[in-house]
Scaffold this motif. Structure first.
Motif, PDB file in Angstrom:
ATOM      1  N   ILE A 214       0.816  -1.211   0.000  1.00 35.67           N
ATOM      2  CA  ILE A 214       0.000   0.000   0.000  1.00 35.67           C
ATOM      3  C   ILE A 214       0.851   1.264   0.000  1.00 35.67           C
ATOM      4  N   MET A 215       1.985   1.277   0.690  1.00 37.30           N
ATOM      5  CA  MET A 215       2.814   2.483   0.727  1.00 37.30           C
ATOM      6  C   MET A 215       3.369   2.810  -0.651  1.00 37.30           C
ATOM      7  N   GLU A 216       3.906   1.795  -1.324  1.00 38.33           N
ATOM      8  CA  GLU A 216       4.419   2.033  -2.666  1.00 38.33           C
ATOM      9  C   GLU A 216       3.296   2.389  -3.633  1.00 38.33           C
ATOM     10  N   ASP A 217       2.128   1.710  -3.462  1.00 45.19           N
ATOM     11  CA  ASP A 217       0.998   1.950  -4.356  1.00 45.19           C
ATOM     12  C   ASP A 217       0.511   3.394  -4.273  1.00 45.19           C
ATOM     13  N   LEU A 218       0.487   3.951  -3.073  1.00 47.10           N
ATOM     14  CA  LEU A 218       0.057   5.338  -2.910  1.00 47.10           C
ATOM     15  C   LEU A 218       1.176   6.310  -3.275  1.00 47.10           C
ATOM     16  N   MET A 219       2.395   5.979  -2.910  1.00 46.03           N
ATOM     17  CA  MET A 219       3.529   6.891  -3.074  1.00 46.03           C
ATOM     18  C   MET A 219       3.844   7.177  -4.531  1.00 46.03           C
ATOM     19  N   HIS A 220       3.723   6.178  -5.387  1.00 44.93           N
ATOM     20  CA  HIS A 220       4.165   6.384  -6.767  1.00 44.93           C
ATOM     21  C   HIS A 220       3.266   7.350  -7.537  1.00 44.93           C
ATOM     22  N   HIS A 221       2.112   7.723  -6.957  1.00 39.07           N
ATOM     23  CA  HIS A 221       1.275   8.746  -7.592  1.00 39.07           C
ATOM     24  C   HIS A 221       1.896  10.136  -7.429  1.00 39.07           C
ATOM     25  N   ASP A 222       2.854  10.277  -6.530  1.00 36.11           N
ATOM     26  CA  ASP A 222       3.596  11.525  -6.324  1.00 36.11           C
ATOM     27  C   ASP A 222       2.656  12.697  -6.007  1.00 36.11           C
ATOM     28  N   LYS A 223       1.691  12.457  -5.111  1.00 35.62           N
ATOM     29  CA  LYS A 223       0.754  13.503  -4.692  1.00 35.62           C
ATOM     30  C   LYS A 223       1.106  13.972  -3.285  1.00 35.62           C
ATOM     31  N   ASP A 224       0.713  15.200  -2.978  1.00 35.85           N
ATOM     32  CA  ASP A 224       1.010  15.737  -1.651  1.00 35.85           C
ATOM     33  C   ASP A 224       0.210  15.019  -0.571  1.00 35.85           C
ATOM     34  N   VAL A 225      -1.058  14.767  -0.848  1.00 37.02           N
ATOM     35  CA  VAL A 225      -1.924  14.032   0.079  1.00 37.02           C
ATOM     36  C   VAL A 225      -2.754  13.058  -0.748  1.00 37.02           C
ATOM     37  N   ILE A 226      -2.779  11.780  -0.332  1.00 36.69           N
ATOM     38  CA  ILE A 226      -3.501  10.777  -1.109  1.00 36.69           C
ATOM     39  C   ILE A 226      -4.123   9.747  -0.171  1.00 36.69           C
ATOM     40  N   VAL A 227      -5.335   9.301  -0.513  1.00 40.25           N
ATOM     41  CA  VAL A 227      -6.047   8.312   0.296  1.00 40.25           C
ATOM     42  C   VAL A 227      -6.627   7.235  -0.615  1.00 40.25           C
ATOM     43  N   PRO A 228      -6.770   5.994  -0.116  1.00 36.44           N
ATOM     44  CA  PRO A 228      -7.478   4.954  -0.866  1.00 36.44           C
ATOM     45  C   PRO A 228      -8.970   5.026  -0.587  1.00 36.44           C
ATOM     46  N   ASN A 229      -9.725   4.195  -1.247  1.00 38.16           N
ATOM     47  CA  ASN A 229     -11.143   4.036  -0.947  1.00 38.16           C
ATOM     48  C   ASN A 229     -11.269   3.037   0.207  1.00 38.16           C
ATOM     49  N   VAL A 230     -12.249   3.232   1.074  1.00 42.94           N
ATOM     50  CA  VAL A 230     -12.405   2.372   2.251  1.00 42.94           C
ATOM     51  C   VAL A 230     -13.816   1.814   2.289  1.00 42.94           C
ATOM     52  N   TRP A 231     -13.918   0.486   2.243  1.00 45.71           N
ATOM     53  CA  TRP A 231     -15.197  -0.218   2.368  1.00 45.71           C
ATOM     54  C   TRP A 231     -15.119  -1.149   3.565  1.00 45.71           C
ATOM     55  N   ARG A 232     -16.237  -1.810   3.850  1.00 43.69           N
ATOM     56  CA  ARG A 232     -16.237  -2.800   4.931  1.00 43.69           C
ATOM     57  C   ARG A 232     -17.137  -3.976   4.557  1.00 43.69           C
ATOM     58  N   PRO A 233     -16.781  -5.182   5.015  1.00 49.11           N
ATOM     59  CA  PRO A 233     -17.650  -6.348   4.788  1.00 49.11           C
ATOM     60  C   PRO A 233     -18.830  -6.305   5.751  1.00 49.11           C
ATOM     61  N   LEU A 234     -19.929  -6.918   5.335  1.00 50.83           N
ATOM     62  CA  LEU A 234     -21.132  -6.978   6.160  1.00 50.83           C
ATOM     63  C   LEU A 234     -21.665  -8.406   6.167  1.00 50.83           C
ATOM     64  N   PRO A 235     -22.435  -8.776   7.189  1.00 52.95           N
ATOM     65  CA  PRO A 235     -23.140 -10.065   7.134  1.00 52.95           C
ATOM     66  C   PRO A 235     -24.084 -10.094   5.942  1.00 52.95           C
ATOM     67  N   ASP A 236     -24.404 -11.295   5.494  1.00 51.16           N
ATOM     68  CA  ASP A 236     -25.276 -11.428   4.323  1.00 51.16           C
ATOM     69  C   ASP A 236     -26.610 -10.730   4.519  1.00 51.16           C
ATOM     70  N   TRP A 237     -27.140 -10.758   5.756  1.00 53.62           N
ATOM     71  CA  TRP A 237     -28.454 -10.174   5.975  1.00 53.62           C
ATOM     72  C   TRP A 237     -28.416  -8.644   5.930  1.00 53.62           C
ATOM     73  N   LEU A 238     -27.198  -8.061   5.877  1.00 53.87           N
ATOM     74  CA  LEU A 238     -27.087  -6.609   5.740  1.00 53.87           C
ATOM     75  C   LEU A 238     -26.614  -6.191   4.347  1.00 53.87           C
ATOM     76  N   GLY A 239     -26.376  -7.146   3.475  1.00 51.65           N
ATOM     77  CA  GLY A 239     -26.025  -6.794   2.109  1.00 51.65           C
ATOM     78  C   GLY A 239     -24.622  -7.139   1.683  1.00 51.65           C
ATOM     79  N   ASN A 240     -23.846  -7.831   2.521  1.00 48.46           N
ATOM     80  CA  ASN A 240     -22.543  -8.371   2.158  1.00 48.46           C
ATOM     81  C   ASN A 240     -21.399  -7.365   2.239  1.00 48.46           C
ATOM     82  N   ILE A 241     -21.474  -6.213   1.554  1.00 43.89           N
ATOM     83  CA  ILE A 241     -20.433  -5.188   1.598  1.00 43.89           C
ATOM     84  C   ILE A 241     -21.081  -3.804   1.628  1.00 43.89           C
TER      85      ILE A 241
END
Length: 462
Positions: A214-241
């Motif tokens: 992740i550090m290399e993946d974000l760093m090579h964009h050469d941006k001053d501030v950079i963030v990934p997308n953040v999701w979370r898993p859920l139980p099936d009865w809540l929709g999975n993700i």
């Protein structure tokens, strides 16, 4: 000055003097420079100067850093760029083993990663678990797997809001909570950042899954501030993700109008009906088949995973612990950095996964589901019992009786029964008798006579 022949020697003297002055100036630069203080370009090109770097070798307790050498390179892992890895901790003992597992698997050179932890307002054994994991981490047989400098700071900020999902994400708690978290981040960053750090990486301890690179993946964009997308898993009865971090967004007209209508101390938070901003959220831009290299300009950012060049903090950007443009902490950090002309971007298709934390409503629903499951099992057991009783009560047993009757008859010993004799008295008990024992018809009854023996297999019909 002209001589008789008309030649002007004053111009010649002026040119010679200028040349001499340039030569003397260059010699002075070379003499005060260190080693290669003056570098020369291609043959015939004019010399260009290298920044002056005085040597303090031999001078005790003096360190010299040229901060122009720590600007942050896009291939920092190849150029020995050191990263300050900042981790705020509060009641985090249950998450630390997973965090250290991720940490040990990172592909960025471990010796170039300096770890800095802030333990605050904790009531569990976060400190003990942290020390145990650090000891195991730094005792690795392979020295290249060990990390650089490690610092642990402990400071409480009076955070009274609980650590449950509902406590931390309740609407009323957002403003005060964000401001206290901003204070903690600023405190950690200010004491941990060293002049030799080129990058600063902020990471929450409760990340479930993230790429090892992740550090290399974000760093090579050469941006001053950079963030990934953040999701979370859920139980099936809540929709999975589900998208998790809604704090990474691009400003909207509705958001600007909302901010202008609030008081100066208000803090806008995303994902709540009380604040309808209609902003474009990084989380909702995700395409599972999209290019993970795609970038999206952002105004506000979330704090789950942030990589920033160290110069961003050195020049004054920070996590506002007050309402800055009606935002605080990481979202305000994004806006402040943009105001300082730094680029702030997110990667919509590059995803890391946060753990699933059930809310109070989720817990209630799960309790209802458990009770419903128990009720269904009990209902199934009773149904099976009553079905068995019904089948038994109305079972056709005629065939069973026929089989049992044959078995009974087969077990009878007819030979033994044939030896038995039944005695029958065929006299008429109602017939009158005289004193001599004669019957009325004049016949004597022989009292000594024995009844006729009738065999057991006697058939009166034959």
């Amino acid at each position: 000055m002209k001589y008789k022949n008309g030649f002007d020697y004053s111009s010649l003297i002026s040119i010679a003097g200028s040349i001499l002055a340039v030569v003397l100036f260059l010699r002075i630069l070379v003499s005060v420079g260190v080693g290669s203080g003056v570098r020369w370009g291609a043959a015939g090109a004019l010399p260009f100067l290298k920044p002056f770097a005085p040597k303090f070798k031999g001078v005790p307790d003096v360190e010299f850093y040229d901060l122009r050498n720590y600007q942050g390179d896009k291939d920092g892992w190849q150029r020995q760029n050191r990263i300050l890895f900042c981790v705020p901790l509060r009641d985090a003992s249950e998450h630390l083993p997973r965090f250290f597992k991720h940490l040990s698997q990172m592909t960025y050179p471990h010796n170039l990663i300096d770890l800095s932890f802030l333990v605050s307002d904790s009531s569990d054994d976060t400190m003990e678990v942290l020390l145990t994991n650090l000891h195991n981490l730094q005792s690795h047989k392979d020295k290249f797997k060990r990390f650089g400098n490690i610092e642990i700071f402990e400071k409480d900020f009076g955070q009274a809001i609980g650590q449950s999902f509902s406590d931390r994400h309740g609407f009323e708690a957002q403003g005060p909570r964000r401001k206290l978290m901003a204070r903690a981040r600023n405190w950690l960053g200010s004491v941990a950042l060293k002049p030799y750090h080129s990058w600063v990486y902020w990471r929450d301890v409760d990340v479930e899954l993230a790429p090892e690179s992740i550090m290399e993946d974000l760093m090579h964009h050469d941006k001053d501030v950079i963030v990934p997308n953040v999701w979370r898993p859920l139980p099936d009865w809540l929709g999975n993700i589900q998208p998790y971090d809604l704090n990474s967004w691009k400003e909207s007209e509705a958001g600007i109008q909302l901010a202008s209508s609030l008081n100066d101390d208000a803090v806008i938070v995303e994902g709540y009906p009380e604040y309808a901003t209609w902003r474009t959220h990084l989380a909702y831009m995700r395409d599972p088949g999209g290019n993970p290299e795609d970038e999206m300009e952002l105004d506000g950012i979330g704090g789950v995973s942030i990589l920033a060049k160290a110069k961003v903090f050195r020049t004054g950007s920070h996590f506002p612990a007050f309402s800055f443009e009606k935002h605080a902490e990481t979202e305000a950090f994004g806006k402040l950095s943009r105001r300082m002309n730094y680029n702030v971007v997110g990667l919509p298709h590059y995803v890391i996964w946060h753990i699933y934390e059930p809310s109070t409503e989720d817990l209630k629903h799960m309790a209802w589901m458990a009770e419903e499951e128990r009720r269904k099992l009990e209902e199934k057991r009773l149904r099976e019992f009553y079905d068995l009783i019904w089948e038994t009560g109305f079972e056709d047993i005629r065939m069973d009786w026929s089989n049992e009757r044959q078995a009974i008859l087969k077990n009878l010993d007819h030979d033994a029964a044939s030896d038995r004799r039944i005695e029958v008295d065929w006299s008429d008990p109602d017939a009158a008798t005289n004193e001599d024992g004669d019957t009325q018809d004049g016949e004597n009854k022989d009292d000594s006579s024995t009844p006729e023996e009738i065999p057991l297999d006697f058939d009166p019909d034959n």
